[in-house]
Design a protein around this motif. Structure first.
Motif, mmCIF file in Angstrom:
data_model
loop_
_atom_site.group_PDB
_atom_site.id
_atom_site.type_symbol
_atom_site.label_atom_id
_atom_site.label_comp_id
_atom_site.label_asym_id
_atom_site.label_seq_id
_atom_site.Cartn_x
_atom_site.Cartn_y
_atom_site.Cartn_z
ATOM 1 N N ARG A 36 0.837 -1.210 0.000
ATOM 2 C CA ARG A 36 0.000 0.000 0.000
ATOM 3 C C ARG A 36 0.868 1.254 0.000
ATOM 4 O O ARG A 36 0.584 2.221 -0.724
ATOM 5 C CB ARG A 36 -0.948 0.000 1.201
ATOM 6 C CG ARG A 36 -2.150 -0.918 0.998
ATOM 7 C CD ARG A 36 -3.246 -0.640 2.018
ATOM 8 N NE ARG A 36 -2.754 -0.678 3.382
ATOM 9 C CZ ARG A 36 -3.006 -1.652 4.255
ATOM 10 N NH1 ARG A 36 -3.761 -2.665 3.913
ATOM 11 N NH2 ARG A 36 -2.528 -1.600 5.474
ATOM 12 N N LEU A 37 1.912 1.257 0.837
ATOM 13 C CA LEU A 37 2.796 2.429 0.887
ATOM 14 C C LEU A 37 3.526 2.637 -0.437
ATOM 15 O O LEU A 37 3.680 3.776 -0.895
ATOM 16 C CB LEU A 37 3.795 2.287 2.033
ATOM 17 C CG LEU A 37 3.215 2.446 3.431
ATOM 18 C CD1 LEU A 37 4.238 2.030 4.484
ATOM 19 C CD2 LEU A 37 2.764 3.879 3.656
ATOM 20 N N ILE A 38 3.966 1.549 -1.045
ATOM 21 C CA ILE A 38 4.640 1.661 -2.343
ATOM 22 C C ILE A 38 3.677 2.223 -3.380
ATOM 23 O O ILE A 38 4.060 3.039 -4.223
ATOM 24 C CB ILE A 38 5.225 0.300 -2.781
ATOM 25 C CG1 ILE A 38 6.422 -0.065 -1.876
ATOM 26 C CG2 ILE A 38 5.657 0.328 -4.245
ATOM 27 C CD1 ILE A 38 6.883 -1.505 -2.007
ATOM 28 N N GLY A 39 2.417 1.809 -3.310
ATOM 29 C CA GLY A 39 1.403 2.348 -4.223
ATOM 30 C C GLY A 39 1.228 3.847 -4.054
ATOM 31 O O GLY A 39 1.011 4.578 -5.021
ATOM 32 N N MET A 40 1.340 4.324 -2.802
ATOM 33 C CA MET A 40 1.193 5.759 -2.537
ATOM 34 C C MET A 40 2.467 6.533 -2.843
ATOM 35 O O MET A 40 2.405 7.705 -3.202
ATOM 36 C CB MET A 40 0.808 5.983 -1.067
ATOM 37 C CG MET A 40 -0.584 5.483 -0.728
ATOM 38 S SD MET A 40 -1.135 5.930 0.941
ATOM 39 C CE MET A 40 0.035 5.102 1.985
ATOM 40 N N ARG A 41 3.629 5.893 -2.671
ATOM 41 C CA ARG A 41 4.932 6.567 -2.866
ATOM 42 C C ARG A 41 5.836 5.707 -3.754
ATOM 43 O O ARG A 41 6.861 5.196 -3.307
ATOM 44 C CB ARG A 41 5.614 6.798 -1.517
ATOM 45 C CG ARG A 41 4.840 7.638 -0.510
ATOM 46 C CD ARG A 41 4.681 9.100 -0.923
ATOM 47 N NE ARG A 41 5.939 9.787 -1.036
ATOM 48 C CZ ARG A 41 6.597 10.347 -0.019
ATOM 49 N NH1 ARG A 41 6.095 10.322 1.185
ATOM 50 N NH2 ARG A 41 7.739 10.947 -0.218
ATOM 51 N N PRO A 42 5.472 5.503 -5.023
ATOM 52 C CA PRO A 42 6.217 4.575 -5.883
ATOM 53 C C PRO A 42 7.651 5.008 -6.181
ATOM 54 O O PRO A 42 8.462 4.179 -6.578
ATOM 55 C CB PRO A 42 5.372 4.525 -7.165
ATOM 56 C CG PRO A 42 4.603 5.792 -7.168
ATOM 57 C CD PRO A 42 4.359 6.132 -5.724
ATOM 58 N N ARG A 43 7.980 6.253 -5.975
ATOM 59 C CA ARG A 43 9.339 6.730 -6.283
ATOM 60 C C ARG A 43 10.248 6.771 -5.055
ATOM 61 O O ARG A 43 11.328 7.344 -5.106
ATOM 62 C CB ARG A 43 9.288 8.116 -6.931
ATOM 63 C CG ARG A 43 8.490 8.195 -8.227
ATOM 64 C CD ARG A 43 8.890 7.214 -9.318
ATOM 65 N NE ARG A 43 10.289 7.278 -9.646
ATOM 66 C CZ ARG A 43 10.958 6.304 -10.266
ATOM 67 N NH1 ARG A 43 10.349 5.191 -10.613
ATOM 68 N NH2 ARG A 43 12.233 6.433 -10.535
#
Length: 185
Positions: A36-43
């Motif tokens: 979920r966090l990667i989805g929100m902050r993919p960079r």
């Protein structure tokens, strides 16, 4: 919130949460949170590297390898981090020579990185090259004691001295004296 400060604070919180979920053996919950966090902050590469380590901790080597391959494509400028995680994966697979090569590449890119140096020494030990493992950590401590003389490095170096046996007490005493100067706590 973004920026380096916000990213750093987020990574501190993520690390604390991952440590808690690891301690509680909640692999799926931890993975779900990271996805979920990667989805929100993919960079934000730290999130993806955390996911690689999480997979490694729980022994999901295929997932770790796939996530690492994704991270290497998504963050080509993060070669040192990629090499660090490539080395951890190699150690998990029991491929000590590959681990030595990956950690050496990481150390070449980040010469004063205590984690990379410690992992290189461990992989050298697993490769049955105790003298070189000692030399790696001693050289790091001599070249930059204020950065490289961490508790982990001191502990590992002391253990390597014990395994080597030759002059271990005097070498450990010298390390203790040096640690009092550079790491008084």
């Amino acid at each position: 919130p973004g920026g380096a400060r916000g990213d750093g604070m987020l990574m501190m919180v993520v690390t604390a949460l991952m440590n808690l979920h690891v301690e509680l053996r909640e692999y799926y919950t931890a993975c779900s949170l990271l996805y979920r966090l990667i989805g929100m902050r993919p960079r934000l590469p730290g999130l993806v590297w955390a996911l690689v380590r999480l997979h490694l901790v729980f022994g999901s080597l295929e997932a770790a390898e796939a996530t690492l391959a994704h991270a290497e494509r998504a963050f080509p400028a993060a070669a040192a981090a990629a090499n660090m995680h490539r080395g951890l994966l190699a150690l998990a697979k029991g491929n000590n020579r590959e681990a030595v090569s990956a950690f050496q590449s990481c150390v070449t890119l980040e010469p004063g990185n205590p984690a990379a140096l410690t992992n290189l020494a461990v992989s050298l030990l697993y490769s049955r090259d105790l003298p070189r493992a000692i030399q790696v950590l001693e050289s790091a401590v001599r070249s930059n004691p204020s950065r490289c003389l961490t508790h982990a490095v001191a502990f590992n170096l002391s253990t390597l001295y014990d395994l080597h046996g030759i002059d271990a007490p005097s070498r450990k005493r010298a390390l203790l004296l040096l640690s009092r100067v550079y790491a008084p706590d």
